[in-house]
Design a protein around this motif. Structure first.
Motif, PDB file in Angstrom:
ATOM      1  N   LEU A   1       0.904  -1.308   0.080  1.00 42.53           N
ATOM      2  CA  LEU A   1       0.113  -0.146  -0.178  1.00 42.53           C
ATOM      3  C   LEU A   1       0.862   1.256  -0.078  1.00 42.53           C
ATOM      4  O   LEU A   1       0.427   2.334  -0.491  1.00 42.53           O
ATOM      5  CB  LEU A   1      -0.778  -0.073   1.221  1.00 42.53           C
ATOM      6  CG  LEU A   1      -1.746  -1.207   1.111  1.00 42.53           C
ATOM      7  CD1 LEU A   1      -2.907  -0.958   2.420  1.00 42.53           C
ATOM      8  CD2 LEU A   1      -2.957  -0.722  -0.121  1.00 42.53           C
ATOM      9  N   PHE A   2       2.072   1.038   0.660  1.00 39.36           N
ATOM     10  CA  PHE A   2       2.944   2.512   0.595  1.00 39.36           C
ATOM     11  C   PHE A   2       3.557   2.738  -0.799  1.00 39.36           C
ATOM     12  O   PHE A   2       3.336   3.795  -1.289  1.00 39.36           O
ATOM     13  CB  PHE A   2       4.072   2.209   1.601  1.00 39.36           C
ATOM     14  CG  PHE A   2       5.127   3.167   1.436  1.00 39.36           C
ATOM     15  CD1 PHE A   2       4.853   4.593   1.899  1.00 39.36           C
ATOM     16  CD2 PHE A   2       6.432   2.747   0.965  1.00 39.36           C
ATOM     17  CE1 PHE A   2       5.823   5.535   1.933  1.00 39.36           C
ATOM     18  CE2 PHE A   2       7.308   3.911   0.819  1.00 39.36           C
ATOM     19  CZ  PHE A   2       7.166   5.234   1.259  1.00 39.36           C
ATOM     20  N   ILE A   3       3.754   1.641  -1.552  1.00 36.64           N
ATOM     21  CA  ILE A   3       4.342   1.734  -3.014  1.00 36.64           C
ATOM     22  C   ILE A   3       3.065   2.107  -3.855  1.00 36.64           C
ATOM     23  O   ILE A   3       3.336   3.059  -4.588  1.00 36.64           O
ATOM     24  CB  ILE A   3       4.861   0.408  -3.417  1.00 36.64           C
ATOM     25  CG1 ILE A   3       6.050   0.144  -2.581  1.00 36.64           C
ATOM     26  CG2 ILE A   3       4.974   0.667  -4.943  1.00 36.64           C
ATOM     27  CD1 ILE A   3       6.567  -1.209  -3.025  1.00 36.64           C
ATOM     28  N   LEU A   4       1.984   1.741  -3.560  1.00 25.97           N
ATOM     29  CA  LEU A   4       0.715   2.099  -4.269  1.00 25.97           C
ATOM     30  C   LEU A   4       0.314   3.525  -4.064  1.00 25.97           C
ATOM     31  O   LEU A   4       0.187   4.447  -5.122  1.00 25.97           O
ATOM     32  CB  LEU A   4      -0.420   1.299  -3.979  1.00 25.97           C
ATOM     33  CG  LEU A   4      -1.892   1.526  -4.491  1.00 25.97           C
ATOM     34  CD1 LEU A   4      -1.571   1.124  -6.179  1.00 25.97           C
ATOM     35  CD2 LEU A   4      -2.962   0.905  -4.132  1.00 25.97           C
ATOM     36  N   ALA A   5       0.481   3.899  -2.908  1.00 24.57           N
ATOM     37  CA  ALA A   5       0.427   5.243  -2.455  1.00 24.57           C
ATOM     38  C   ALA A   5       1.450   6.294  -3.303  1.00 24.57           C
ATOM     39  O   ALA A   5       0.940   7.528  -3.582  1.00 24.57           O
ATOM     40  CB  ALA A   5       0.319   5.642  -0.899  1.00 24.57           C
ATOM     41  N   LEU A   6       2.619   5.703  -3.382  1.00 26.17           N
ATOM     42  CA  LEU A   6       3.565   6.747  -4.121  1.00 26.17           C
ATOM     43  C   LEU A   6       3.263   6.620  -5.595  1.00 26.17           C
ATOM     44  O   LEU A   6       4.110   7.485  -6.341  1.00 26.17           O
ATOM     45  CB  LEU A   6       5.161   6.185  -3.695  1.00 26.17           C
ATOM     46  CG  LEU A   6       5.417   6.113  -2.227  1.00 26.17           C
ATOM     47  CD1 LEU A   6       6.768   5.667  -2.068  1.00 26.17           C
ATOM     48  CD2 LEU A   6       5.261   7.610  -1.726  1.00 26.17           C
ATOM     49  N   SER A   7       2.612   5.764  -6.172  1.00 24.55           N
ATOM     50  CA  SER A   7       2.460   5.638  -7.681  1.00 24.55           C
ATOM     51  C   SER A   7       2.210   6.900  -8.328  1.00 24.55           C
ATOM     52  O   SER A   7       2.835   7.303  -9.407  1.00 24.55           O
ATOM     53  CB  SER A   7       1.793   4.586  -8.053  1.00 24.55           C
ATOM     54  OG  SER A   7       0.642   4.624  -7.694  1.00 24.55           O
TER      55      SER A   7
END
Length: 284
Positions: free
Chosen positions: A232-238
């Protein structure tokens, strides 16, 4: 208060620094609604605006600055308002703890050293970059943790790791806030790190620090949380990465695309995405 004074405090610009507050809140325990809002107000409505105002007073910018596309002329009132807000922040901070108040004082003094002509860290590209990244990141992170859970919490390995991560993000993002100000900084004699790197160099520098910090954040969340949080962290950074890459390609075609409007959009998207993720982590 004059309109020009209020505008130069750039209170909405504090939004871009709020992810550090929410990340610290997610990491520690011991806060309640009362001290949560008190610390939030002290930082985002007093300490940061005081720093913005003091910086504006000595810079006397004619071109766009962070959070203010058309800055009005500054007056002496801005100087006094900045000091008054610092004093009020420290006074309110003392009601939480004397250690928190001292940290607020130290932050305020460093922010003044960044701008004041007798020291002006802004003229020193490496020292200015280190000061901004460390004090807006690591130092502020520890300050929030201390306010919520007491001084002993800042020695915990988890808190230290998270504080360093906060600074790594800022080490990458801070030069991007200067990328459109090269001409004005050069005229004033301020050798910012972005000016030294150049426009494309600033993008490459930011990409490097962003990549390293994302990897270390992923390791942190895997270590202290689980794989879902990493995903979810990587998704939030996309959205941040997508905007950055599109902007980078535009700048490669024409360096004039490294402008105020796109810089503020990157700041807004970054702040919004990180805040959403960290607030979710608080509620988890």
């Amino acid at each position: 208060m004059k309109k020009s004074t209020f505008l130069h405090l750039r209170i909405p610009f504090s939004f871009f620094l709020s992810p550090v507050f929410f990340f610290a809140t997610a990491i520690v325990s011991g806060y309640n609604a009362e001290n949560f809002w008190l610390v939030f107000i002290i930082l985002h409505f007093l300490l940061y605006p005081a720093s913005n105002g003091y910086n504006s007073y000595f810079d006397k910018d004619e071109g766009s600055i962070g959070g203010l596309k058309h800055p009005p002329k500054v007056t002496r009132e801005l100087f006094y308002a900045s000091w008054a807000m610092d004093v009020l922040a420290i006074g309110l901070g003392w009601s939480i703890s004397w250690q928190f108040a001292v940290m607020l004082l130290v932050y305020g003094l460093v922010s003044k050293a960044y701008s004041h002509p007798s020291i002006r860290l802004k003229k020193m590209p490496i020292i200015g970059w280190l000061a901004a990244g460390i004090f807006q990141g690591y130092f502020t992170f520890l300050m929030v943790c201390l306010a919520f859970s007491g001084p002993e919490v800042i020695t915990e390995l988890k808190v230290q790791y998270a504080g360093i991560l906060s600074t790594l993000l800022l080490f990458g993002s801070y030069p991007m806030t200067q990328v459109y100000q090269h001409d004005e900084d050069a005229r004033r004699g301020d050798r910012t790190i972005s000016l030294i790197l150049g426009v494309l160099g600033t993008f490459h520098f930011t990409a490097l620090f962003f990549s390293v910090s994302v990897l270390l954040f992923a390791f942190f969340f895997q270590l202290y949380y689980d794989t879902q949080v990493v995903f979810l962290f990587i998704l939030a950074l996309s959205p941040i990465l997508l905007f950055f890459l599109v902007w980078y390609m535009q700048v490669r075609k024409d360096p004039n695309n490294a402008d105020y409007r796109r810089t503020m959009w990157l700041n807004f998207i970054s702040g919004a995405c990180l805040n959403i993720f960290f607030i979710w982590l608080i509620a988890k």
